[in-house]
Write a protein that holds these residues in place. Sequence first.
Motif, PDB file in Angstrom:
ATOM      1  N   ALA A   1       0.856  -1.193   0.000  1.00 32.64           N
ATOM      2  CA  ALA A   1       0.000   0.000   0.000  1.00 32.64           C
ATOM      3  C   ALA A   1       0.887   1.237   0.000  1.00 32.64           C
ATOM      4  CB  ALA A   1      -0.916  -0.002   1.222  1.00 32.64           C
ATOM      5  N   THR A   2       0.650   2.143  -0.935  1.00 32.15           N
ATOM      6  CA  THR A   2       1.496   3.319  -1.073  1.00 32.15           C
ATOM      7  C   THR A   2       0.642   4.585  -1.043  1.00 32.15           C
ATOM      8  OG1 THR A   2       1.376   3.365  -3.491  1.00 32.15           O
ATOM      9  CG2 THR A   2       3.092   1.997  -2.498  1.00 32.15           C
ATOM     10  N   VAL A   3       1.237   5.652  -0.538  1.00 34.19           N
ATOM     11  CA  VAL A   3       0.592   6.951  -0.481  1.00 34.19           C
ATOM     12  C   VAL A   3       1.568   7.990  -1.007  1.00 34.19           C
ATOM     13  CG1 VAL A   3      -0.549   8.667   0.984  1.00 34.19           C
ATOM     14  CG2 VAL A   3      -0.708   6.240   1.561  1.00 34.19           C
ATOM     15  N   SER A   4       1.096   8.853  -1.885  1.00 33.74           N
ATOM     16  CA  SER A   4       1.853  10.021  -2.326  1.00 33.74           C
ATOM     17  C   SER A   4       3.264   9.634  -2.766  1.00 33.74           C
ATOM     18  CB  SER A   4       1.880  11.059  -1.206  1.00 33.74           C
ATOM     19  OG  SER A   4       2.399  12.278  -1.652  1.00 33.74           O
ATOM     20  N   GLY A   5       4.310  10.157  -2.080  1.00 29.35           N
ATOM     21  CA  GLY A   5       5.688   9.864  -2.487  1.00 29.35           C
ATOM     22  C   GLY A   5       6.028   8.392  -2.428  1.00 29.35           C
ATOM     23  N   GLY A   6       5.423   7.660  -1.486  1.00 33.92           N
ATOM     24  CA  GLY A   6       5.628   6.216  -1.479  1.00 33.92           C
ATOM     25  C   GLY A   6       5.105   5.569  -2.738  1.00 33.92           C
ATOM     26  N   GLY A   7       4.058   6.187  -3.333  1.00 31.59           N
ATOM     27  CA  GLY A   7       3.520   5.683  -4.587  1.00 31.59           C
ATOM     28  C   GLY A   7       4.449   5.919  -5.760  1.00 31.59           C
ATOM     29  N   TYR A   8       5.307   6.963  -5.699  1.00 29.30           N
ATOM     30  CA  TYR A   8       6.298   7.146  -6.750  1.00 29.30           C
ATOM     31  C   TYR A   8       7.151   5.887  -6.869  1.00 29.30           C
ATOM     32  CZ  TYR A   8       5.473  12.200  -5.947  1.00 29.30           C
ATOM     33  OH  TYR A   8       4.935  13.442  -5.789  1.00 29.30           O
ATOM     34  N   LEU A   9       7.682   5.480  -5.722  1.00 31.55           N
ATOM     35  CA  LEU A   9       8.570   4.315  -5.712  1.00 31.55           C
ATOM     36  C   LEU A   9       7.786   3.038  -5.975  1.00 31.55           C
ATOM     37  CD1 LEU A   9      10.099   1.883  -3.905  1.00 31.55           C
ATOM     38  CD2 LEU A   9      11.433   3.368  -5.380  1.00 31.55           C
ATOM     39  N   GLY A  10       6.583   2.916  -5.358  1.00 32.97           N
ATOM     40  CA  GLY A  10       5.783   1.713  -5.561  1.00 32.97           C
ATOM     41  C   GLY A  10       5.355   1.544  -7.008  1.00 32.97           C
ATOM     42  N   GLY A  11       4.955   2.637  -7.680  1.00 29.32           N
ATOM     43  CA  GLY A  11       4.564   2.557  -9.078  1.00 29.32           C
ATOM     44  C   GLY A  11       5.726   2.211  -9.982  1.00 29.32           C
ATOM     45  N   ALA A  12       6.887   2.856  -9.756  1.00 28.01           N
ATOM     46  CA  ALA A  12       8.068   2.541 -10.558  1.00 28.01           C
ATOM     47  C   ALA A  12       8.498   1.094 -10.344  1.00 28.01           C
ATOM     48  CB  ALA A  12       9.202   3.497 -10.198  1.00 28.01           C
ATOM     49  N   PHE A  13       8.441   0.636  -9.102  1.00 24.95           N
ATOM     50  CA  PHE A  13       8.793  -0.753  -8.778  1.00 24.95           C
ATOM     51  C   PHE A  13       7.866  -1.720  -9.519  1.00 24.95           C
ATOM     52  CE2 PHE A  13       8.353  -4.559  -6.252  1.00 24.95           C
ATOM     53  CZ  PHE A  13       9.652  -4.877  -5.884  1.00 24.95           C
ATOM     54  N   GLN A  14       6.556  -1.421  -9.496  1.00 19.80           N
ATOM     55  CA  GLN A  14       5.584  -2.305 -10.126  1.00 19.80           C
ATOM     56  C   GLN A  14       5.762  -2.327 -11.647  1.00 19.80           C
ATOM     57  OE1 GLN A  14       3.466  -4.260  -8.609  1.00 19.80           O
ATOM     58  NE2 GLN A  14       2.433  -5.033 -10.437  1.00 19.80           N
ATOM     59  N   ARG A  15       6.039  -1.177 -12.250  1.00 11.15           N
ATOM     60  CA  ARG A  15       6.175  -1.114 -13.707  1.00 11.15           C
ATOM     61  C   ARG A  15       7.387  -1.907 -14.181  1.00 11.15           C
ATOM     62  NH1 ARG A  15       7.533   1.350 -18.451  1.00 11.15           N
ATOM     63  NH2 ARG A  15       5.757   2.108 -19.695  1.00 11.15           N
ATOM     64  N   LEU A  16       8.513  -1.751 -13.509  1.00 12.32           N
ATOM     65  CA  LEU A  16       9.711  -2.490 -13.901  1.00 12.32           C
ATOM     66  C   LEU A  16       9.524  -3.984 -13.670  1.00 12.32           C
ATOM     67  CD1 LEU A  16      12.534  -0.151 -12.560  1.00 12.32           C
ATOM     68  CD2 LEU A  16      11.989  -0.639 -14.943  1.00 12.32           C
ATOM     69  N   ARG A  17       8.859  -4.352 -12.588  1.00 11.62           N
ATOM     70  CA  ARG A  17       8.642  -5.768 -12.304  1.00 11.62           C
ATOM     71  C   ARG A  17       7.721  -6.393 -13.341  1.00 11.62           C
ATOM     72  NH1 ARG A  17       6.016  -7.431  -6.629  1.00 11.62           N
ATOM     73  NH2 ARG A  17       4.253  -6.363  -7.613  1.00 11.62           N
ATOM     74  N   ALA A  18       6.721  -5.614 -13.844  1.00  7.86           N
ATOM     75  CA  ALA A  18       5.814  -6.151 -14.857  1.00  7.86           C
ATOM     76  C   ALA A  18       6.518  -6.315 -16.206  1.00  7.86           C
ATOM     77  CB  ALA A  18       4.599  -5.225 -14.998  1.00  7.86           C
ATOM     78  N   GLU A  19       7.446  -5.409 -16.546  1.00 12.72           N
ATOM     79  CA  GLU A  19       8.125  -5.492 -17.829  1.00 12.72           C
ATOM     80  C   GLU A  19       9.204  -6.580 -17.842  1.00 12.72           C
ATOM     81  OE1 GLU A  19       9.643  -1.707 -19.060  1.00 12.72           O
ATOM     82  OE2 GLU A  19       7.787  -1.244 -20.139  1.00 12.72           O
ATOM     83  N   THR A  20       9.980  -6.655 -16.759  1.00 13.13           N
ATOM     84  CA  THR A  20      11.075  -7.635 -16.698  1.00 13.13           C
ATOM     85  C   THR A  20      11.001  -8.381 -15.373  1.00 13.13           C
ATOM     86  OG1 THR A  20      12.528  -5.892 -15.858  1.00 13.13           O
ATOM     87  CG2 THR A  20      12.593  -6.332 -18.228  1.00 13.13           C
ATOM     88  N   PRO A  21      10.146  -9.402 -15.284  1.00 15.49           N
ATOM     89  CA  PRO A  21       9.962 -10.098 -14.004  1.00 15.49           C
ATOM     90  C   PRO A  21      11.231 -10.763 -13.492  1.00 15.49           C
ATOM     91  CG  PRO A  21       8.219 -10.665 -15.572  1.00 15.49           C
ATOM     92  CD  PRO A  21       9.267  -9.932 -16.334  1.00 15.49           C
ATOM     93  N   ALA A  22      12.160 -11.114 -14.387  1.00 13.35           N
ATOM     94  CA  ALA A  22      13.350 -11.849 -13.951  1.00 13.35           C
ATOM     95  C   ALA A  22      14.385 -10.955 -13.291  1.00 13.35           C
ATOM     96  CB  ALA A  22      13.982 -12.574 -15.150  1.00 13.35           C
ATOM     97  N   VAL A  23      14.272  -9.642 -13.444  1.00 13.22           N
ATOM     98  CA  VAL A  23      15.271  -8.720 -12.901  1.00 13.22           C
ATOM     99  C   VAL A  23      14.661  -7.999 -11.710  1.00 13.22           C
ATOM    100  CG1 VAL A  23      16.795  -6.777 -13.384  1.00 13.22           C
ATOM    101  CG2 VAL A  23      16.236  -8.421 -15.199  1.00 13.22           C
TER     102      VAL A  23
END
Length: 944
Positions: free
Chosen positions: A244-266
Amino acid sequence: MRRYNLRLRHVVTLLIVADALVLVGPVVGLLTGGFGCAVRAQFLGGPATALDRLAAGSCGGFDLATTRIAGLAAVAVVCAALAVVSWLGAEFVYPRVGGAFANWLGWTCVVGVGGAGWALAVTAVAGTGDRALETAQVGVLVAWTALVPAAVLAALVTVTVVMRALVPAGKPTVEPAVRPAQPTFAAPVVDRWARNYVVPGPAGERDAVGICLSGGGIRSASFAMGAMQAFAANGVLKSARYLATVSGGGYLGGAFQRLRAETPAVPPFAPGSAEEDHVRRHGRYIADGAAEWVAALGSAVRNIVLGLGLLFATLMVTGTFLGWAYAMVWPWSEPVLGCLAEEKGCGWIPAYPVPTRWAVAVVGGAAFVVWMVAGIRVTGRTLAWRRRLERCAEILTGLAVAVVLATIGLPTVAVVAAEVAGPRAPVAPGGFEVASVVGLVTAVTTLWNMIGRRFAPSGEAPADKDAPAKGRRLLTRIGSLAGFATRALLGAVVVLALGALALTVLGASMARSVAAYLPGPEGDPPITTWWFLSTLGGLALVVAVFDQTRMSLHPFYKRRLATAFRLRRNGTTVEAAPWGRLDPMTMYGTPPPAGEGPELVVCAAANVSGQSLAPPGRRAVPFVFTDRYIGGPQLGYLSTPRLEEALEDRTYRSDITLLAAMAISGAAFASAMGRMSGPFNALLALANARLGVWLPNPRYFHRHGSLPLLERMRSALPRVRRVTYYVRELLGSYPPDERFVYVSDGGHYENLGLVELLRRRCTTIYCVDATGDSSIAQTLAEAATLAYEELGVDLTIDGERLARRSAGAGVSPNAQLRSLEARYATQSTVRGRIRYPDGTTGRLIVGKAVLTRETPYEVRAYAVRSDRFPSDSTADQWFDVDQFDAYRALGWHIGRQMAPPAEPPPTPPAHSAVRPSTTPPTTKRPETKRPAVKRPGSRRAGRR
């Protein structure tokens, strides 16, 4: 379906009949001397000169008594027809607030029928003498005050019914998400609490692990990065069910989720990774460099000019139309406004005719008498009559206010504006310069309130490091109070200046119109001039075509946020993803398989008016974004895949994406800010400095079947969010049942994301707190209070140990180290207990961005240089390399303290044997070890 169409035909039939009766007025006017003659004849009152002028003017050749009687009879019929149309609108077109207003207009038209009947009776009995005309004019003023707004509403209702009757009735474009099943509990739970646990998804989850990343802009994102790196290293991240992310925590959480969805192995954001370095180099994502600063300031100035331009253009058009309307009824308005056409002017207070004062006195007195009668104690059967009398008193009170506004308020504004600006100038002399100065001050004030605290720490003002502690605290309090008072005073001055300028523009436009049309009422009215028609056409184009969110700062903020956190891999490097491609939540928000990582829950706040959903003072309810649903327990949920499909051809499709969720969750300043709302929100709305977004309201779809008949035929997802929603922001109106709901920063509801994890009944929660509060973990205390209020959860935790300055005074002989030690907290992590209302228990681990004696050396060294660290203001979104590295390192350190890595058991060396001891055993007295207690601030503790 046959019954539905029959009801629709009945509505259309009634509307056609009522509109036909409304047209009786113009037809009668044309047959008895023309529309202008018929209207002016009704407003006769006072000296006979007006009667003679009217007989020699537009009514020449017609009998004024006959024209007047016919016109008053037509007004009575028109008022009755408008009452019917208003009630049709209240019953079949407008829900809730709009319906209540339409219903009130209908009843005021009933009073208007009485006013027209009074004037008709006086004219028929007493003729056209001076006293008779004055007496009849009282009823005419009341009737026309009710008639004009009801006529505008009738036009809107007619257009609405015609447009919706031409298309077949349909269902909502988006079916609501499947209604979640009621959660099961181990013991009975209060219904109100149980309803707030409703979340779509698998029911009956047990032993779920959750991680929440708090709000705080780039400060929180940097700190959360270090904590997430530690969680990935010690296995917490892999075992977590929710993130669960809020505001600035969502910056990192969203970036983390996007990279994990594109390259799950890394693994995303590993220590030393390319994405970590990218965020480090883009810490000043809002603007870094001259070109980006120019673009940022240009966006701010454009929005301010656009917002104020729309406001003042609307006022000028409205004032010009009102001036023409007042000039048209010159037999009544000439004694009040006739001086506007003269060089000598009117003075500051106009002279109101006797009928005007009597109209106000009669309606207001009637409302007072009815209120008094309704206040008499009654019981039994008369209680229903008491309620009817109270309703009647409310209607009369509203009508009295309308009469005062129409006959006294607006003419006074025109006269005063004429004294200030001159009757023939649309704005005051030098008005453009005044508007420019006010706009500039608005911009400066807005920017100051957005970023002004960047130059002072959160809750603590810079002070001399060698000054005594009491002196520093005194300077801190004085500086904080002075800054708040200055900002509040300047904001109030700017709002008052804008209000005064708005009234000046409205009144001066009225005065100009009256001065141009009153001397020669037979000439061309000002509403036919080229500038009036072009301005009106431009406003109509903006209202019909423009999406109001595109006029705010949200698109700019979203685009700048994408440069730092919307990442994609390109081989061994990472770069910002190209702009223009959407990031659907269903594609980039999808969680990995069970046991491989958490599901992302981006937390925001939906602003609502009234107390039906949110208690007083909170003004917001939770609103979350996931790959499966959006919404909250109070508003309901919509299916994310179905909503994305339905919005495919809408201009606001880009507001239901992963990047948009990150930006909305971080919309720190907006025209409504939930529990943080204040007087500055009006300033932000006027300056068009808004980051919040209007999104489809799940509650509207869930309640669609109970809406009025023609409201159900309305498009649930219009192609654009028109400027009417911007008007709602200016008025501070956020109804919870409309098609769209205003969504802003998750911190406007709860800034940790902790309550959303408790809503999902997690039994182990890791809370990463980088909120930057300098009190005794105030944000954690607020979350604990909200958790009990919403969910009945009891949190037991010692948050005082997280407070800054809780470790005692500094004792080092070095002044800089002594100042640093005075900022230490007792602990940076604490553990607490969660107790759900059904008796289920869990554990809560909180890691807060504070300094302790165990903080790494390089972080403490940076803290010596920065008095604000680690509580830099959220307004500071311009992090340099040192700031980023210090927060990331602190997050890594505290993340490892929250969940220490498991140490493997020691393994004996290979090919070695354990030899028995040859030392004879000795008998010792058992010794009980007492735990060492460190006294806060002692020299021994300091040396350690």
